[in-house]
Design an enzyme around this catalytic site. Structure first.
Site, PDB file in Angstrom:
ATOM      1  N   ASP A   1      54.447   8.403  20.216  1.00  0.00           N
ATOM      2  CA  ASP A   1      54.494   8.994  21.637  1.00  0.00           C
ATOM      3  C   ASP A   1      54.524  10.491  21.513  1.00  0.00           C
ATOM      4  O   ASP A   1      55.378  11.332  20.602  1.00  0.00           O
ATOM      5  CB  ASP A   1      55.770   8.350  22.250  1.00  0.00           C
ATOM      6  CG  ASP A   1      56.057   8.949  23.586  1.00  0.00           C
ATOM      7  OD1 ASP A   1      55.031   8.540  24.367  1.00  0.00           O
ATOM      8  OD2 ASP A   1      56.842   9.650  24.251  1.00  0.00           O
TER       9      ASP A   1
ATOM     10  N   HIS B   1      50.804   2.294  30.788  1.00  0.00           N
ATOM     11  CA  HIS B   1      51.815   2.293  31.439  1.00  0.00           C
ATOM     12  C   HIS B   1      52.123   3.639  32.117  1.00  0.00           C
ATOM     13  O   HIS B   1      52.819   3.977  33.071  1.00  0.00           O
ATOM     14  CB  HIS B   1      53.239   2.133  30.766  1.00  0.00           C
ATOM     15  CG  HIS B   1      53.531   3.221  29.812  1.00  0.00           C
ATOM     16  ND1 HIS B   1      52.783   3.162  28.429  1.00  0.00           N
ATOM     17  CD2 HIS B   1      54.145   4.175  29.575  1.00  0.00           C
ATOM     18  CE1 HIS B   1      53.029   4.280  27.606  1.00  0.00           C
ATOM     19  NE2 HIS B   1      53.882   4.654  28.289  1.00  0.00           N
TER      20      HIS B   1
END
Length: 551
Positions: A199, A316
């Site tokens: 991430d 997402h």
């Protein structure tokens, strides 16, 4: 030549809280996910990307990790996780874990130690600065809005947080931090994961001089010049790559927050990540065949032989592609969804599907503040109100900036809450889930779900769609064409994507340089003819020619 497993794999992102709940608490878990592995195998998925499942206070839905080596109780137990990995392997599905190396939760034991005193051994594991002129050290803003600095009254210093104040940035200039994170990665590799999705990985380094960021004169927003992609970042990436790739067969995909293709390509290839996400292609907000083609062309031009692009149009963090590109027209929505699926699963690159796109799940909209869950949306609402905007307008802004749109629960059937849970879902259901669900679409031979299955079967059984190079990559108005060739198997395939509302004629045999056989259409059983054929409006079609002899 033998290829790494991930080059021939279609990945499927599972947003953990929203996929399947097995215990009725309204939150997806490993028990529910394991029960759906047969569905994913039959769909044709070879890899699962799991969003964070670690112990977390979930200020940012798990991207604020409080303990890297524990399963969050909402998602189950370690035994549940191990059973899931075992069952996935039994079905030939590999699993990669989403890992946040940039920051920890403020509830992590490391940060609690760090903030306990200025002399604590872990003080330097995070980024602490004195006040400047009685205020924040510089003008850096959080990516969620507002200042990126939080005052710690006990030790009278500010700490840095690039996102929420509960997501505290680690100091990757400290060698102890790197070693601690290697221990974390080794732990999960030992548990059986096949790699990581990392991430916001280009945020690991910030300028050690801490100068103010400049402002964009056009948008009035801050340009994040000094708080990402700084000196030392590539050394850190290469060190992470060496460590993970020392374990045989591991795969890494980096989330690099940049729209600069020259910057993106620095992060992948030999000695770095296997692939990185290109959001210039994947997160385009408006439907534009011209822009889609420009990115496909750019990726082909800039990538070296050891680099391969990623193909995705959902995650997402973004609105669902069927809602972004469908212009609110149900018929066009589905036709364009099929076009985008064809592109994602037949173009050159590694595909990542987002859960629910195969059944055409639409955007969730929070009609009142109480329905909103995402911290980014809630923060945008708060800032809008501070600027004097009405609550109704603030809610619109919050829905636009927030990320709840694609996070509503998976729609398995038409029962209450879509078969996702026997309890109350943690977030509201998406629109029309009584019609748009797995059970319903399984019973409709021409459904979007069945079209995805056909595409996945084609990709999984024809190597040319996994490893073939482009012989042709061109745009004719709103028509995108590409021919992929794999010399090792003497196969050649033509993909035609007519994004126009008008019919158009093409000559597949001419493009394939030989007799062409139509093998798939998004709008009809077969496209008749081998020479000049007519593509319907918003139709995707695929032809193949084999065998093909090469000099």
């Amino acid at each position: 030549m033998e290829q790494p497993w991930w080059k021939g794999t279609v990945f499927y992102e599972v947003y953990m809280p929203s996929f399947c709940d097995s215990n009725g608490d309204g939150i997806g878990d490993f028990g529910g996910l394991t029960s759906k592995l047969d569905y994913l195998r039959e769909l044709g998925i070879g890899g699962i990307w799991l969003t964070p499942f670690y112990k977390s206070p979930k200020v940012d839905n798990g991207y604020d990790i409080a303990d890297y080596c524990q399963i969050d109780p909402d998602f189950g137990t370690m035994e549940d996780f191990e059973r899931f990995i075992q069952e996935a392997r039994a079905r030939g599905i590999r699993v990669i874990a989403d890992l946040v190396l940039n920051h920890t939760s403020s509830e992590h034991a490391w940060f609690k130690e760090s903030r306990s005193s200025r002399t604590n051994p872990k003080r330097d594991w995070y980024i602490w600065k004195d006040a400047v002129n009685g205020g924040v050290p510089n003008n850096w803003e959080s990516f969620f809005g507002g200042t990126a600095w939080e005052w710690d009254a006990a030790t009278e210093q500010y700490y840095y947080h690039g996102f929420a104040k509960e997501q505290v940035d680690l100091n990757w200039a400290n060698p102890e931090v790197k070693e601690a994170m290697k221990d974390v990665m080794a732990y999960w590799l030992g548990k059986g994961v096949s790699g990581f999705r990392l991430d916001v990985i280009n945020f690991l380094s910030v300028s050690d001089q801490f100068p103010d960021n400049p402002m964009d004169e056009v948008t009035g927003e801050q340009k994040h010049v000094h708080d990402q992609n700084q000196d030392g970042i590539m050394d850190a990436i290469e060190e992470i790559s060496r460590f993970v790739h020392a374990h045989s067969g591991m795969f890494m995909v980096g989330e690099v927050g940049s729209e600069d293709m020259d910057m993106l390509k620095r992060y992948s290839g030999t000695g770095k990540f296997d692939v990185v996400f290109n959001f210039n292609l994947g997160s385009q907000k408006e439907f534009s065949p011209e822009n889609l083609f420009a990115e496909l062309k750019m990726m082909e031009q800039v990538h070296r032989e050891d680099q391969i692009p990623t193909l995705f149009f959902g995650s997402h963090d973004m609105d669902r592609v069927i809602s972004r590109f469908g212009e609110g027209d149900a018929e066009i929505e589905e036709e364009r969804a099929r076009l985008m699926a064809t592109l994602a699963l037949t173009a050159k690159g590694v595909p990542f599907l987002y859960f629910g796109e195969e059944i055409g799940m639409r955007n969730f909209v929070a009609h009142k503040l109480e329905d909103m869950r995402d911290i980014q949306g809630l923060k945008a609402y708060e800032i809008a109100l501070q600027r004097g905007i009405t609550r109704a307008e603030a809610l619109k802004i919050a829905n636009a900036k927030g990320r709840d749109a694609s996070r509503s629960p998976m729609q398995w059937n038409a029962s209450p809450h879509g078969g996702f849970t026997s309890g109350t879902p943690w977030i509201g259901m998406g629109p029309n889930y009584q019609q748009l669900n797995v059970e319903s679409e399984c019973n409709q031979p021409n459904s979007l779900l069945h079209y995805y299955k056909k595409l996945l079967h084609l990709r999984n059984t024809q190597d040319v769609f996994q490893f073939g190079d482009y012989d042709v990559l061109e745009r004719r108005g709103n028509l995108i064409l590409y021919v992929r060739t794999l010399k090792e198997t003497n196969t050649r395939a033509l993909v035609a994507l007519n994004y126009d509302n008008q019919s158009i004629q093409i000559d597949p045999s001419e493009l394939l340089d030989g007799q062409a056989t139509n093998i798939l259409s998004s709008r009809r059983d077969i496209v008749s003819g081998t020479d000049l054929v007519t593509l319907l409006p918003n139709e995707a079609a695929i032809w193949m020619r084999a065998p093909l002899l090469f000099d």
